[in-house]
Write a protein that holds these residues in place. Sequence first.
Motif, mmCIF file in Angstrom:
data_model
loop_
_atom_site.group_PDB
_atom_site.id
_atom_site.type_symbol
_atom_site.label_atom_id
_atom_site.label_comp_id
_atom_site.label_asym_id
_atom_site.label_seq_id
_atom_site.Cartn_x
_atom_site.Cartn_y
_atom_site.Cartn_z
ATOM 1 N N PHE A 133 -14.375 35.366 -11.679
ATOM 2 C CA PHE A 133 -14.323 34.127 -10.630
ATOM 3 C C PHE A 133 -15.283 33.053 -11.500
ATOM 4 N N ARG A 134 -14.934 32.555 -12.631
ATOM 5 C CA ARG A 134 -15.761 31.804 -13.484
ATOM 6 C C ARG A 134 -14.766 30.747 -14.123
ATOM 7 N N VAL B 41 -18.922 31.224 -21.751
ATOM 8 C CA VAL B 41 -19.072 32.047 -20.710
ATOM 9 C C VAL B 41 -18.688 33.661 -20.869
ATOM 10 N N TYR B 42 -17.697 33.750 -21.470
ATOM 11 C CA TYR B 42 -16.830 35.202 -21.595
ATOM 12 C C TYR B 42 -17.356 35.719 -22.881
ATOM 13 N N PHE C 148 -15.132 23.062 -15.538
ATOM 14 C CA PHE C 148 -15.983 21.577 -15.143
ATOM 15 C C PHE C 148 -17.217 21.649 -16.017
ATOM 16 N N ASN C 149 -17.698 22.648 -16.642
ATOM 17 C CA ASN C 149 -18.880 22.597 -17.515
ATOM 18 C C ASN C 149 -18.812 21.575 -18.551
ATOM 19 N N THR C 150 -19.508 20.269 -18.343
ATOM 20 C CA THR C 150 -19.216 19.278 -19.469
ATOM 21 C C THR C 150 -20.788 19.241 -20.215
ATOM 22 N N GLU C 151 -21.560 20.074 -20.048
ATOM 23 C CA GLU C 151 -23.043 19.884 -20.630
ATOM 24 C C GLU C 151 -22.821 19.839 -22.183
#
Length: 355
Positions: A194-195, A348-349, A201-204
Amino acid sequence: MTNLTLGSLFDGIGVFPLAAIRNNITPIWASEIEKAPIRITKRQFPNMVHLGDLTKLKRSSIPPVDMITFRSPCQNLSTIGNREGLAGKKSNLFYEAIRIIEEMRNATDGNYPTLAIWENVMGAFSSNDRMDFKAVLESFLKTEVPIPPSHRWANAGMVRGRNADVCWRVLDSQYWGVPQRRRRIFLVADFRKFRARKILFNTEGMQSDIESSYKGRLFTTKDNRILSIETRRSIQIFPFQERRMRTYAKEGNKKGFISSFGRSTDPFPTLLAGTVDTFAFWHDGLESEGFVRRLTPLECERLMGLPEGWTEYGNDNKIISESARYKALGNSIVLPCADFILSNVAKVYGKEKTK
């Protein structure tokens, strides 16, 4: 290294595999039926296996991968297509991709793929009275998804089911480092952790990376002028919106016809597979010596954020025809958008994979 692997359906000229390599993700296989794109990707990815027509693929012939990317044909979804929707002969191939994902997950006890990434045109939101995008979401979630109360799909959203997490977002390439107006839906389905939200949406930190990666190689969307070394004069570029121009000319709409002539600060219209964009070109003070010309395949590669010459040769070292290059590029994905998503996948993964 992330040790993540990728399979690409409806691969085209290998934009998702290229973005994968840029983020230390290994493209294992691809499925494509167009001859020119296959020649191009065999040259660019000599170690990537080509599986051929996905409608003929069986589970036993497809190696498991961490993620499957696909961009099913849009002809029946596009606003300039026949609008038959997912029931259309071409866009119906979306369900073949879903079949392959399901068969792989069933054969691996749900371990592969972990992710599915889908790209398509904005028309997918509205085709078939907006029921097609509902069907897309339900295909990933395996549960009913209600139509929004507004009866319109938002340009970004999230739906969570019992066994999957799905997020979608519209990315316009003119805001991702290339001067082309190209709005596309990108959807991420996460079947495990669930990521999807973090990935899409992570634009950092991304904008500065994109700007530095393409600095000096492309015109900016704010100002399409560049300095000519020969004349030291500013070059003015005015892209035309040809489809609008033809429509207004046919209607006899003079105001609309004039409005289809771009300004020097405008991005180029969306590259299409069936036509080649033209633009007006002159040096400041020498307007009478200006001319109108078509974009070259090299310029189209730049407008897609691709390495120069990406589509020029096939694996046989023979030149790809210009018509085939234009078609392949017009059907493709903008690299910076794919790069953004897969860079977040790696973040993330990748951490989870290496623990």
